[in-house]
Design an enzyme around this catalytic site. Sequence first.
Site, PDB file in Angstrom:
ATOM      1  N   SER A  99       1.082  43.934  41.250  1.00 14.73           N
ATOM      2  CA  SER A  99       0.425  45.035  41.955  1.00 14.73           C
ATOM      3  C   SER A  99       1.390  45.695  42.933  1.00 14.73           C
ATOM      4  CB  SER A  99      -0.815  44.535  42.683  1.00 14.73           C
ATOM      5  OG  SER A  99      -1.677  43.893  41.772  1.00 14.73           O
TER       6      SER A  99
ATOM      7  N   SER B 123     -37.319  37.012 -20.601  1.00 11.03           N
ATOM      8  CA  SER B 123     -35.892  37.251 -20.306  1.00 11.03           C
ATOM      9  C   SER B 123     -35.068  37.473 -21.569  1.00 11.03           C
ATOM     10  CB  SER B 123     -35.313  36.121 -19.449  1.00 11.03           C
ATOM     11  OG  SER B 123     -35.664  34.847 -19.930  1.00 11.03           O
TER      12      SER B 123
ATOM     13  N   GLY C  25     -45.737  34.563 -26.424  1.00  7.52           N
ATOM     14  CA  GLY C  25     -46.537  33.743 -27.344  1.00  7.52           C
ATOM     15  C   GLY C  25     -45.788  32.554 -27.910  1.00  7.52           C
TER      16      GLY C  25
ATOM     17  N   LEU D 103     -39.883  34.506 -27.020  1.00 12.07           N
ATOM     18  CA  LEU D 103     -40.796  35.619 -27.245  1.00 12.07           C
ATOM     19  C   LEU D 103     -42.139  35.387 -26.555  1.00 12.07           C
ATOM     20  CD1 LEU D 103     -40.213  36.137 -31.076  1.00 12.07           C
ATOM     21  CD2 LEU D 103     -39.328  37.547 -29.196  1.00 12.07           C
TER      22      LEU D 103
ATOM     23  N   GLY E 218       1.882  39.013  33.969  1.00 12.23           N
ATOM     24  CA  GLY E 218       2.739  37.964  34.505  1.00 12.23           C
ATOM     25  C   GLY E 218       1.939  37.005  35.367  1.00 12.23           C
TER      26      GLY E 218
ATOM     27  N   LYS F 152     -44.027  29.395 -23.719  1.00  7.95           N
ATOM     28  CA  LYS F 152     -43.297  29.124 -22.485  1.00  7.95           C
ATOM     29  C   LYS F 152     -44.231  28.690 -21.343  1.00  7.95           C
ATOM     30  CE  LYS F 152     -41.587  33.255 -22.181  1.00  7.95           C
ATOM     31  NZ  LYS F 152     -42.291  33.809 -23.370  1.00  7.95           N
TER      32      LYS F 152
END
Lengths: 270, 633
Positions: B25, B537, B466, B464, B18, B469
């Site tokens: 108190s 991949s 070779g 593949l 409050g 890439k």
Amino acid sequence: MDYLSKLENQSIYIMREAFNKFEKLGMLWSIGKDSSVLLWLARKAFLGHVPIPLVHVDTSYKIPSMIEYRDRLVKEWNLQLIVGGNEAVLKEGRTFPNGKATRVECCGTLKKDALKAVLDKHKFNGVIVGVRRDEEPTRAKERYFSPRDKNMEWNVEDQPPELWDQFKTDFEKDAHIRIHPLLHWTELNIWEYVERENIPLIPLYYANEKGERFRSIGCYPCTFPIKSKASNVREIIEELRCTKTPERAGRAQDKESEDAFEKLRRDGYM
Amino acid sequence: MQQTFSNPTEQLKIVIVGHVDHGKSTFVGRLFNDTGSLPEGKLEQLKLIAERRGVPFEWANLMDALQSERDQNITIDTTQIWFQTKKRQYVIIDAPGHKEFLKNMVTGAANAEAALLLIDANEGVQEQSRRHGYLLNLLGIKQIAVLVNKMDLPNYSQARFDEIEKEYRAFLQSVGVIPKLFIPISAYHGDNIATLSEKMLWYKGPTVLQTLDEEFRVSQPQENLPLRFPIQDVYRFDERRILAGRVEAGSIKVGDKLIFSPTNKTSTVKTIERWNAQQSDSAATGESIGVTLTEQIFVERGAMAALETSPPYELSRFKARLFWLGRNAFKKGKTYKLKLATQEVECEIDTVEKIIDSSTLETITRAGSEVFIGRNEVAELRIRTKRPVAFDAISEIVPTGRFVIVDGFDVSGGGVILDDNYPRRTSDSLHKSDNIFWSHGKVTAQQREGRNNHKGCVVWLTGLSGAGKSTIASELERELFNQGKHVYVLDGDNMRHGLNSDLGFSHKDRTENIRRVGEVAKLFADAGVVVVTAFISPYRSDRDLVRKITPEGRFVEVFVNAPVEVCEQRDPKGLYAKARAGEIKEFTGISAPYEAPEKAELEIHTDKLTVPEAVGRIVEYLKQQDEDLSYSI
Ligand SMILES: Nc1nc2c(ncn2[C@@H]2O[C@H](COP(=O)(O)OP(=O)(O)OP(=O)(O)O)[C@@H](O)[C@H]2O)c(=O)[nH]1
Ligand SMILES: [Mg+2]
């Protein structure tokens, strides 16, 4: 879950938080009932182990049987013990029993300063202490994780908020945190738990042939027994259920002035 | 009223809240006195002290233990004190009413299961009366009774009482609180606290004490909730690994199949560990236990275990209602630490929906463009975290539906997570990334692309061994570089030396290899770079995963296609020969499959095109993609 188990589980949670969060953690062990329950709860938390060193601040005015009991448990339970004390003051004899200090000054040097010295020496940044809120009014305002600055001072007007079991675990370098896992227990709860778990305590708590027992144990020059017929745990529980005298009534240093204890605690006393 | 008590079986925690000076108190002091709960000599001692200091005696001094509190007649910090009735043990939590100490009020209230809210009959409903009402609700306290105090001042007037009840009831209703009842009291004089007052015959009861015993209940953990077991620590005191934690919701038993957030790893409960306690194969809500698992998986503090069938949400953004207690405001653009159960993660404000004055309930509008939540304010907002957090909405599971925010060294705010149609996790852990929200800095990917004048993207060469890439990758890099573009090749060997040095060539490790390359490539693309990768991949699903985590239009799959015979003939590293000789197992195209792309952005037949032609095709494609680039920085 019954309420004792609730208290227990909460304390275990707090101890485990402390153990995880502080690199250098110690646990104060005053050999009394509270720190013995604390030690027991540590074994609960860490499943039979006590991975935290215990720190005993020895004032040299401890009752001899306490030291015997301490050393026996260290062996039986495989505990790491660090003993601290204020050699300088003892050597110079600046103590209350020697008449060269007031009770409060004596507590300040032999306990508070000695504690600071051990903490500094071992670089503890967390100390577990077995104080409870119901012991006395300033402890009633404590936090579970309560910061002390580098001078060990407690800023009681500006304590950290504590909610939902998220505690203060971030703090400035050089400061340390007092951790209070027993804060929410009452004196009666402690005894109920001692009974339930069958925890060994020093015999000073149980009434002797003269019809006296200690309710709270500190140094012998400043601790006085109470009149009591309670010679076992059950009888103590019954006695506490009816008593209206406060627990620390037998502790003389609290009474030197109205705010004696508050001042001690602000300065870093436990 | 000296009493002796039988064994108490339960404990209830009640907070007293409050506005400042409304008599909280004083009420607690009087309650203790009137129930015979004061320690012997305490009253005399307090009276003596007051006399010695030449100030009027105050019941509040029982609670206000600090010298600074007594000097100012104000409560600064919250206090807890115990008392007992025939029914149960009570923990009374006295909270301060001054706005300055709201954080202490929250600390007290957050611990409580019920609340008594005091209102001064003379002053009526004030700023903190309303704010505390609002916060009680936010803190989840549902059992509330309102005490209209200092009834002696308006001469115990029923009209005044009714007036206050009407006004305050309406306010509480508007914030969703239904109080159990309103009681007129005088804390100072002890009216209607332990005994019914003779000065207010119009009030028929109950007294405050009866209300405590009869209206309030000890909260029980909600049953049948899904298991939530946040890991506090992992202990290795002996050869076993024990997961330590407290069951926050539901229950756990030996044989339960657990899923751990955030890793999504699973394992089964082998044992439940306790010390000096009755052996049991299960643990209920609230128990602090240890758990061992049948399969050893990596788990650390912050992980949250749940049953596989009902995991928590795991997201990096959620909606919350938050109150701020920090001295410094909670600002958008600054990072903070968020703690939820045992998880800790960096967070920041995503968006603020509204900021509310929790006393007037008015919406606060900020002048200027800075977004922040000030001290003692409440807000509805979205929080974004650096990593995903496992959580529930507060309406579903309380302990995992709330959090605190740490600013620097200090816990500075708390919040509850609101419902918001969060996506449920699927059991397929790899799709977890769907739910991860990207943590954005102040510079966006768009801004970077705008400045660079080209998009950041992943050019994923697959084919593949070779097929050409690596050759194409390095030529492409030089060509784009010469055109002033930011470009970088992610080389397979380099990745395997560093980031992926822990991986071998099993199917699982290959998948993980590609996954990590994909994650790194994604980051490069986000940084505005054209990143070229050259990995065989071979598995479609692996490549699709990378496509999935890369933003729309930023993944360019290039099928570098040459018949296996051609590749075998080229055999630049002599690998085909070794594979034919059986020296290399599971060699793609010979003894392991190559899954050709079905929807590649580009297909390049290296048996028909020269290297510069092949590079030219890719450069041309990228140029087209950049045409719609019209961002402003
Ligand atoms: N006349 C009258 N005065 C009261 C009553 N209850 C409390 N007071 C007085 O109101 C003043 C404030 O009381 P406190 O109990 O300190 O108020 P509080 O709500 O605890 O204040 P904070 O904790 O600082 O917010 C004191 O001087 C009390 O004596 C009452 O029933 N009647
Ligand atoms: Mg007060």
